[in-house]
Structure formats: C-alpha cells, structure tokens
Design a protein around this motif. Sequence first.
Motif, PDB file in Angstrom:
ATOM      1  N   ASP A 557       1.013  -1.292  -0.087  1.00 50.42           N
ATOM      2  CA  ASP A 557       0.106  -0.136  -0.092  1.00 50.42           C
ATOM      3  C   ASP A 557       0.773   1.577   0.006  1.00 50.42           C
ATOM      4  OD1 ASP A 557       0.961  -0.214   2.613  1.00 50.42           O
ATOM      5  OD2 ASP A 557      -0.855  -0.436   3.329  1.00 50.42           O
ATOM      6  N   GLY A 558       2.151   1.186  -0.179  1.00 48.53           N
ATOM      7  CA  GLY A 558       3.063   2.394  -0.235  1.00 48.53           C
ATOM      8  C   GLY A 558       3.605   2.641   1.032  1.00 48.53           C
ATOM      9  N   ARG A 559       3.196   2.124   2.031  1.00 47.04           N
ATOM     10  CA  ARG A 559       3.920   2.549   3.559  1.00 47.04           C
ATOM     11  C   ARG A 559       5.322   1.899   3.377  1.00 47.04           C
ATOM     12  NH1 ARG A 559       0.548  -0.428   7.983  1.00 47.04           N
ATOM     13  NH2 ARG A 559       0.045  -1.659   6.265  1.00 47.04           N
ATOM     14  N   GLN A 560       6.313   2.539   4.096  1.00 42.58           N
ATOM     15  CA  GLN A 560       7.439   2.059   4.357  1.00 42.58           C
ATOM     16  C   GLN A 560       7.866   1.831   5.872  1.00 42.58           C
ATOM     17  OE1 GLN A 560       9.986   5.157   2.392  1.00 42.58           O
ATOM     18  NE2 GLN A 560      10.219   3.895   0.500  1.00 42.58           N
ATOM     19  N   VAL A 561       8.245   0.510   5.961  1.00 37.48           N
ATOM     20  CA  VAL A 561       8.851   0.167   7.394  1.00 37.48           C
ATOM     21  C   VAL A 561      10.115  -0.289   7.371  1.00 37.48           C
ATOM     22  CG1 VAL A 561       6.202  -0.249   7.908  1.00 37.48           C
ATOM     23  CG2 VAL A 561       7.705  -1.956   7.076  1.00 37.48           C
ATOM     24  N   LYS A 562      10.525  -0.571   8.462  1.00 39.08           N
ATOM     25  CA  LYS A 562      11.688  -1.058   8.813  1.00 39.08           C
ATOM     26  C   LYS A 562      11.709  -2.634   8.648  1.00 39.08           C
ATOM     27  CE  LYS A 562      14.059   2.289   9.325  1.00 39.08           C
ATOM     28  NZ  LYS A 562      15.118   2.936   8.354  1.00 39.08           N
ATOM     29  N   GLY A 563      12.268  -3.577   8.301  1.00 42.61           N
ATOM     30  CA  GLY A 563      12.363  -4.964   7.896  1.00 42.61           C
ATOM     31  C   GLY A 563      13.459  -5.652   7.452  1.00 42.61           C
ATOM     32  N   PHE A 564      13.489  -7.000   7.445  1.00 42.35           N
ATOM     33  CA  PHE A 564      14.637  -7.784   7.022  1.00 42.35           C
ATOM     34  C   PHE A 564      15.136  -7.716   5.670  1.00 42.35           C
ATOM     35  CE2 PHE A 564      13.671  -9.786  11.208  1.00 42.35           C
ATOM     36  CZ  PHE A 564      14.932 -10.134  11.603  1.00 42.35           C
ATOM     37  N   ILE A 565      16.246  -7.587   5.302  1.00 43.69           N
ATOM     38  CA  ILE A 565      16.663  -7.275   4.016  1.00 43.69           C
ATOM     39  C   ILE A 565      18.046  -8.400   3.761  1.00 43.69           C
ATOM     40  CG2 ILE A 565      16.070  -5.123   3.521  1.00 43.69           C
ATOM     41  CD1 ILE A 565      18.864  -4.125   3.757  1.00 43.69           C
ATOM     42  N   CYS A 566      18.587  -8.640   2.723  1.00 48.09           N
ATOM     43  CA  CYS A 566      19.745  -9.674   2.430  1.00 48.09           C
ATOM     44  C   CYS A 566      20.436  -9.096   1.432  1.00 48.09           C
ATOM     45  CB  CYS A 566      19.044 -10.835   2.119  1.00 48.09           C
ATOM     46  SG  CYS A 566      20.334 -12.384   1.886  1.00 48.09           S
ATOM     47  N   GLU A 567      21.818  -9.305   1.682  1.00 49.82           N
ATOM     48  CA  GLU A 567      22.850  -9.012   0.739  1.00 49.82           C
ATOM     49  C   GLU A 567      22.539  -9.724  -0.455  1.00 49.82           C
ATOM     50  OE1 GLU A 567      26.493  -9.597   2.370  1.00 49.82           O
ATOM     51  OE2 GLU A 567      26.217  -8.374   4.330  1.00 49.82           O
ATOM     52  N   SER A 568      22.543  -9.202  -1.546  1.00 49.63           N
ATOM     53  CA  SER A 568      22.168  -9.844  -3.040  1.00 49.63           C
ATOM     54  C   SER A 568      23.292 -10.949  -3.360  1.00 49.63           C
ATOM     55  CB  SER A 568      22.298  -8.869  -4.368  1.00 49.63           C
ATOM     56  OG  SER A 568      21.247  -7.573  -4.077  1.00 49.63           O
ATOM     57  N   LEU A 569      24.564 -10.786  -3.017  1.00 48.44           N
ATOM     58  CA  LEU A 569      25.591 -11.674  -3.005  1.00 48.44           C
ATOM     59  C   LEU A 569      25.390 -13.070  -2.363  1.00 48.44           C
ATOM     60  CD1 LEU A 569      28.359 -12.156  -4.619  1.00 48.44           C
ATOM     61  CD2 LEU A 569      29.556 -11.385  -2.394  1.00 48.44           C
ATOM     62  N   ALA A 570      24.536 -13.137  -1.556  1.00 50.82           N
ATOM     63  CA  ALA A 570      24.230 -13.992  -0.747  1.00 50.82           C
ATOM     64  C   ALA A 570      23.165 -15.073  -1.431  1.00 50.82           C
ATOM     65  CB  ALA A 570      23.783 -13.985   0.665  1.00 50.82           C
ATOM     66  N   THR A 571      22.594 -14.393  -2.338  1.00 54.65           N
ATOM     67  CA  THR A 571      21.617 -15.352  -3.075  1.00 54.65           C
ATOM     68  C   THR A 571      22.165 -15.882  -4.157  1.00 54.65           C
ATOM     69  OG1 THR A 571      20.903 -13.374  -4.488  1.00 54.65           O
ATOM     70  CG2 THR A 571      19.876 -13.664  -2.424  1.00 54.65           C
ATOM     71  N   THR A 572      23.348 -15.851  -4.576  1.00 55.79           N
ATOM     72  CA  THR A 572      23.979 -16.598  -5.716  1.00 55.79           C
ATOM     73  C   THR A 572      23.687 -18.184  -5.700  1.00 55.79           C
ATOM     74  OG1 THR A 572      25.794 -14.977  -5.743  1.00 55.79           O
ATOM     75  CG2 THR A 572      25.994 -16.920  -7.029  1.00 55.79           C
ATOM     76  N   ASP A 573      24.024 -18.731  -4.662  1.00 56.55           N
ATOM     77  CA  ASP A 573      23.439 -20.209  -4.603  1.00 56.55           C
ATOM     78  C   ASP A 573      22.277 -20.618  -3.945  1.00 56.55           C
ATOM     79  OD1 ASP A 573      26.084 -20.789  -5.809  1.00 56.55           O
ATOM     80  OD2 ASP A 573      27.245 -20.373  -4.166  1.00 56.55           O
ATOM     81  N   ALA A 574      21.497 -19.610  -3.577  1.00 57.46           N
ATOM     82  CA  ALA A 574      20.341 -19.872  -2.893  1.00 57.46           C
ATOM     83  C   ALA A 574      18.927 -20.158  -4.078  1.00 57.46           C
ATOM     84  CB  ALA A 574      19.879 -18.763  -2.243  1.00 57.46           C
ATOM     85  N   GLU A 575      18.195 -20.816  -3.367  1.00 58.83           N
ATOM     86  CA  GLU A 575      16.817 -21.320  -3.908  1.00 58.83           C
ATOM     87  C   GLU A 575      15.784 -20.078  -4.118  1.00 58.83           C
ATOM     88  OE1 GLU A 575      13.300 -24.597  -3.763  1.00 58.83           O
ATOM     89  OE2 GLU A 575      14.865 -24.545  -2.415  1.00 58.83           O
ATOM     90  N   ASP A 576      15.455 -19.802  -5.244  1.00 61.58           N
ATOM     91  CA  ASP A 576      14.515 -18.819  -5.542  1.00 61.58           C
ATOM     92  C   ASP A 576      13.208 -19.274  -5.449  1.00 61.58           C
ATOM     93  OD1 ASP A 576      12.738 -16.777  -6.410  1.00 61.58           O
ATOM     94  OD2 ASP A 576      14.052 -16.019  -7.880  1.00 61.58           O
TER      95      ASP A 576
END
Length: 593
Positions: A557-576
């Motif tokens: 709905d456009g609100r912005q809140v603090k939340g969990f994010i992840c470094e993009s490099l860590a998803t290289t071998d991760a399952e999408d």
Amino acid sequence: MANTLGWTIGEWQRAYHTDSLNAADALQALRGALDPDDPAWIYILSSDELQQQIDELTTADEQPLYGIPFVLKDNIDAAGLPTTAACPTFAYTANKDATLVARLKAAGAILLAKTNLDQFATGLVGTRSPYGAVPNSFNPEYVSGGSSSGSAVAVARGLVPFSIGTDTAGSGRVPAGFNNIVGLKPTKGRFSINGVVPACKSLDCTSVFALTVEDAEAVAGIIEGFDPADGFSRKQPYPARLLPTQPRFGIPTDLPFFDDAEQEKAWRKTLNQLQQQGVELVPMDFSAMQTLAQLLYGGPWVAERHAAVGEFMHEHADKMNPVVRGIIDQAQNFSATDAYRAEYRRAELVRSIQQSMATVDALLVPTAPRLPTIAEVEADPVAVNSQLGTWTNFVNLADCSALALPAGMRDDGLPFGITLIGAAWQDTSLGEFGKRWQQSLKGTRGATGLALPTATTPDTPPQGHIRLAVVGAHLTGMPLNSQLTERQARLVETTHTSGDYRLFALPGTTPPKPGLVKAQDGKPIIVELWDMPIDQFGSFVALIPAPLGIGTLTLVDGRQVKGFICESLATTDAEDITEFGGWRAYINARRAS
C-alpha cells in the motif's frame, strides 16, 4: 457562527484548517455563553484577557493546539489570574503560569476559565466548596465527583474538548467516571506540578479530562516532559509496553458496591463485554491495595496536607470548609516517627502490589463503587467520600498509572465508568487499549448525546515503538518468533511487500532463513508487521547474522517500514522461492514433500 458544543480537538483543528472558523469570533462567543452563576466556574476570563491570548496565536500549522479552548482547575496557577483552591481567603494572583499551562499556551491552547473544586483538592465528591456544589452533568441530584468537579463537568457538557485537573486520591478519575468522559492520571512526575497548590505534594499529579482517549493523549503529549523546576518531575526511563491484543486484567475478588445495585449491574455487564472481546479476567486478592489505601487518610499523609496549608489554617481556620478542616486537622495525631513507620509499611505493601501486578497486564476496577446523590453526601460527607476512594486511593501511593474510561450507561440513565491501572510509565499502553475499548463501546461524548467520532487506524506505531516487518523465521509460530515476544513486541497485521521483491531460501542457515531482495521482476511477499519498544530494538538487531540486516521495506500500500533485507551476493547459490509468495508456504510445501 459554528456550534462548537461537543467538538473534539480534531474537529476544532479541521474547522481552523479549512478557514471555516475564526478563532476570535468562536472563542469570544464561547466565553460569552458561559454562565457566571454556574457553580462549575470560579473565574471566567474577561473578554480582554481572552483576546490577549488570541492575539498571541501564531498559525494552526505551527501550534498543535491552535485556538483550542480549555479550562483549568483553580488550584493551578495561570499568570495574572487569581488562584483560590476554592477558598476565597486563601486567594492570590499568580505571577506566572504553572509549567503545564505555559506548555499548553505555547502550543496554542486558549484558557477560558478556572474551575471549581473540593476545597484544597480534599475530597472526591465535588460538594466541598464555598462556590457551591457542582452537580452531575446527567442528573443534578447526583454528585459530579471531586475534587476536579468543575473541570470534568465542563468537558462532559461539551463546552471544551479538554480540561486540566489534579489527582492525589482519585480526583482525576472519579469525576470522569461520574460524567462519561476520559480521565488520564499519569505516572507521578510525567506532568509537572510546578505552579500547583499542593495537597499531598509527594503524591500529587496533574491530570487530563477529555471526551476521547485520543484527545487526552494529544494533550498529554504537549504537557509531558521533565521539568527542573519540579522536584518530583521524572524522565521516562523506557517506553510503555503495549498490552497484548487479548490482555489479562486483574479484577478484585471482593467488590463492595454499598447498596448501589445499578453500579454492580453495570460492572457485571462491562465484564461480559470485555470477555466477549477476548479479554481474560483474572480474579485477584486486592487486600494489599485496600490496606495501602487506608494509609492515605488514616495515616500520616494527612500531615502533608497540613504542610501545604497549615500556616493559613492556623490563621484562618474559620474560613475553611469544616469537613476539609477536620480532615487536615488530623495531622496533629501523627509524629515524625509515625511518618517513617508508615513509609516503611507503604514500601512493603507496594512491593506486594507490584508482584501481584506482574502476573497480569493491568488491573481493572470500577472507577467508583457507587454514585451518590448530593443529599447522601451531605448526610454523611466523610463516610461517603471514603467509599468513593475504594479503588482510587492506593494508586498514587503505589506509583501507578491509571486511565478512567466510560463504560456505558446504567439502567437509570447515569454513567458508569471503569479504570485501568498499570505500573509506572505504562500510561500509553493503557491509552492504546482505551482507544480499542472506546471504539467497541460506540458510546457518546460526555452528556452531549453526540456519538463518539469514528476512529481511524493509525499508520504509525505507538509512541516509543518501531514497526518492523518480518518475513521468515521470526513469523508467528516460527523458531525465532520468541526473539520478538520476549522483547514485548506485538503483532499488528499480516500484509505484503510491494511487487518488486524476490525471496530466497538461504543455504546453510540454522534455523532455515529466507533472504528478501529488491528486484525489478519481483512479486508481493507476505510479511508480518510487529511493533517493538525502541529500547529493545538494539538488542534484537544484534542477534541478526550476516548476510541479513535491517533496512527499509516498501509495502503493497506504499507504506515504508523497517524490515529484514539480505545482501544480494548471498543469493547466488540460494533457491529462489518467490513463487511461493512467502516463507510459510515454502516451509509447508517442503514438509509435505
């Protein structure tokens, strides 16, 4: 000219912002409508005194209470005006504003009048004044409650959206309960008492009356804060802990109603309503509270009242209300040794009360056990007054916060009220529940007959909290959810991110964790929003391992809140796992396979 009767602060503000209301015209008209013979008033400001305040206003954008009228209990100083404490012989002209009055004026609030009270703030009935007994706003045969009688009745009649009273033994709560309004009794030291004629200075609190919890909290936000001029002022050490969505309230196992069957019936009805809303009611032994309450007038604390007015009383005893004089005169029965012994006893009882309160989220009591007529008070003024303090007298002695709330009408057409009691500095947590209760009750504003305004869901977390979006192992029922609950975080809602995120199952994490990454070709991902006390947030963040972190998420709905994010490099071998739409669906699918 607009009819402002029963307006809330928000309605006054909207009228000013739309230019449909001129402050000078509206406020002068309101002042002109006040009846000088009304026992609610001790002093009504002159047209010139009112205009002087109006001329000092800046703009509605700069002043949060721009042009909002209020009235003030006449044991609180306002510069240039008499302070009487309901004793004409005691009267003096204040040379400066009390701290809270100065803060209200700086915010743009406009003082209209000073209000009647039980003399020297000694009483819970509203009848102990040479200016006359202030009648109940619903039925003049009944008491309005005291000592802040005039302040409460002015709000209940809808003349002003809020007023200021004081509370030592219940004076900011009993009148609220008797007049269908909100009474906010803060933690001692949250609001300054600088510029207040003392009753018991170590217990005195200034208080707020309002038509709604929202308005009471808005005023509290203006007047709160440390005041170096007040020796009892305190800084809040931590934010209030929010009550659970379905809280546990401790209620007395033994409730005397002193033959007021209507009051007892209304209490039972209220308990049923609360239980239907999921509140758990826990019967508790209130004997420690009752023993502590008896110390207030049956112990050496009456000597504090003598310390406040003893010199005046010595010279002018015949000018005082005889009931008030008789109460204060009891000070001679206690020695300094008695005072220390009583203080030791108070400390023991408070420790016992604190241990009991730790087992529930708050205490819940009838604001008063009965609603007497003026004739009943006149027939037995001390005993009836004592009865009214059954559930209020212990609160300040125990260093508690309290919020008096309307709870509907009795079958005889008189109002019934309840009071939530919390530990020190839990003021805003009581208010947050009070708003939910107020919305469910769908009641009226004081004695005006007007419906309460419909509340809107706030887009921001409560004061002292941060809103956090969790996406994986911290979700409800997941392995790390306890890291939220043990920090008194509370679930607000389940929603989705905006459509530009992708979710990955990170390899080699224990317990299994996802990584949320912003991406142009993403989709909405399910998240839970939790409100966490700010003072707990640092310890929570310290538990988050790399490659995870906390950033800013955009919701659907456009609100912005603090939340969990992840470094993009860590998803290289991760399952999408974006197509699952959320971590819980992925975990369930993996378990099923």
